[in-house]
Structure formats: C-alpha cells, structure tokens
Design an enzyme around this catalytic site. Sequence first.
Site: not given
Length: 374
Positions: A112, A186, A210
């Site tokens: 990511w 993030d 999530k």
Amino acid sequence: MTQRPYNFSAGPAAIADEVLAQAAAEMLDWRDASGRSSGMSVMEMSHRGREFIAIYEAAEAALRQLLAVPADYRILFLQGGGLGENAIVPLNLCGRRAGVPPQADFVVTGGWSQKSLKEAARYCTARTAASNAANGHTTLPSPQTWQLHPQASYVHLCSNETIHGVEFHTLPDLRALGCDAPLVIDFSSHVASRPVDWSRVGLAYAGAQKNLGPAGLTVVVVREDLLGHALPICPSAFDYRLIAENQSMYNTPPTYAIYIAGLVFQWLLRQGGIAAIEQRNIAKAQLLYDAIDQSGLYENRVAPECRSRMNVPFFLKDESRNAAFLAGAASRGLLSLKGHKSVGGMRASIYNAMPLAGVQALVDYMREFERTAA
Ligand SMILES: *Cc1c(COP(=O)(O)O)cnc(C)c1O
C-alpha cells in the site's frame, strides 16, 4: 438470528451483527433518538435535511470521542477510498511551502505505501525515504535511518500494511528526527483498533470498508493548519478546506455509508471504546500468532515486533495443501482466508468485528488440519 460464518475478508470486511440488524430494522423508516418516525430510509434523505444532519453530527461526535481527536483537527467524510487519498493528499498538501516545488517523502513498507508513492509521483516529486523491500516487507526500517528531505511538504507512511501484515506499533516522532513536515498516515486497515498519538500525526486517512463500515466512505482527520494549501489543479470536491468549511457537504457525501459507520462507532463505544477494543485485538492476534509459531505446518514471516494485529498473512510449509486448507475452512464456516495474490498463502483479517471466538475457531481448525495432514 442463526450464527453466521466467520468472515476473515481483508475488505470489504465483517460488520457486527448488531449493527446490521439495526440497519435492517431501520431500513424502511428511520426514527430519531426520541423515536419519531421519519417515514424514510436513510438512503432517501436529503443530506441537508434535519434528519440526516442529526445522523451526520452523531457519527462525527462518536468518531471524535472514540479516536480522541483533538479540537484543532477536523474530521472529513468523503468519497474516493484509500487510493483516492493517494492523489488527494499531495494535491492538498504540496502547496504548503511557498516557492518550493511540490515534493514529499515516503516510507515504503509494503504494497500500500508503494502504491501511495507511485500515485503521488504524478503530482509531485515523491522520494523513497526508507524501504523494507529488500527483505520482502517483513520488518520496519528504523526512523533514525530515514532520509527525510528538509523541503518535503509531508512524510507519508502506511501504519498498517494490509497485504504484508506489517504494523507500526509506535508512530515516529518526526520533530525528534529534526523534520518539521507533518506526518501523513494511511490507517485504513487498523483505524479504531488502537489509540492514535495525534501529537505525531498531521493527517490520517482511511477507507471505511476494513474497520469502520461499508465501502464508499473515506474518513480524513486533518490538523487545521494543513487546510488551505491545495495546488490549483486540485478538484474542488477534494479540496480539504472546502470540504471542512462545508461540514463534508460541499457535494453530496456518501450518506448511507456515513449512517452505517455511525452505527459501528456507537457499537464500538458500547464495547468499551478503543481501550477495550485494543485489549481484545491484542488477545485475538496473540492467539493466532502463537498457534502459527507453535506449529510445524504454518509460518508467518514478519518480524515479531512489527506484526499486524489486524491482518495476519501465513503460509503452509507444504503449499500443495493450500486448496485443501481453504476448502476445509469454508466447510467449517471460516470464510475468505486466501492470501492476497501478490503474496500468496493465507491471510486472516481479524478486524474489530471479528470476535475472539472466531479466531479460536480458526485456530482449532488449523490444529485439526495440521494433525490430519501429518
Ligand atoms: C484497502 C486499502 C486501501 C485501498 O482502499 P480503496 O478504498 O480500495 O481505495 C488503501 N490503503 C490501505 C492500507 C488499505 O488497506
């Protein structure tokens, strides 16, 4: 309700039964706190109407309380997801240093943060300040080794790498490293699983799917002094200052997703808030990692001090047994355990909505499978 299977999906991910049941009960007619009928589904409400404003304000207040967000930080509810933020963040922050060309530093610790760097490079000079790629994203580079540039508009990291299973258990103190740039995190895949040390963070963003609720909602928490520095090419609908000035209603926000996230926040508060949730998450992760480490069949390759509490990738030492493992798991109501395609093997995502009993059921199955495979 009969017991549903345990869903270990990395995202969109499990949501507590209580939350889904409440949403179902309110689907056709949402009622306010005093029980007054609206005659509408939340999906059908004007985002500027009294009813939705109440839902929005309650959700924002609950999230602020849960995450202990300081008064000088704004909470924004928008669209675009985590990947959208990879572009929206540079577009908003790279105008911070007058007369300095757009630039930012990235700590690469997995799939990511690698994507964040690549996307930001479309809008600014994106430098790799540190990377753990050489060891396959299994450790965290020590902050003392990071190459931070004095002109960077911000420093970015992914505080929980959902695919590689690497988590920052302590956020770096950039000021102590001699860096005056804000830290951007993030925290998509571990938001609300543990407290955040806001004294070390300028901006945090998360896709909701999530740990907070349904896909379609992105949460941004941003320190006020970072608003108002957008590059001229930043789309207005993604200009944090405009969004903040309009209470996230510069354009239509993802109303239904905000409503569900608000129910999730209330559920988290009823569980005892973040301190209680964190203890549960520690216990769940410990149970699973211990089972992996004590077995002869399974392995997790991440250094113990930076193993994720939320996303646990693991491998079968005999990979020819992968399909049998997954089929047996599914037949016992243990869903979505296949690893990310870039890593392979298995991955158990054990977000807030996964109860300890779900992890216990997984561990019991893993032991049984190992015995019968021997
Ligand atoms: C899932 C995820 C994303 C991507 O989010 P989208 O909403 O699909 O854009 C970004 N970062 C992290 C850490 C994630 O886990």
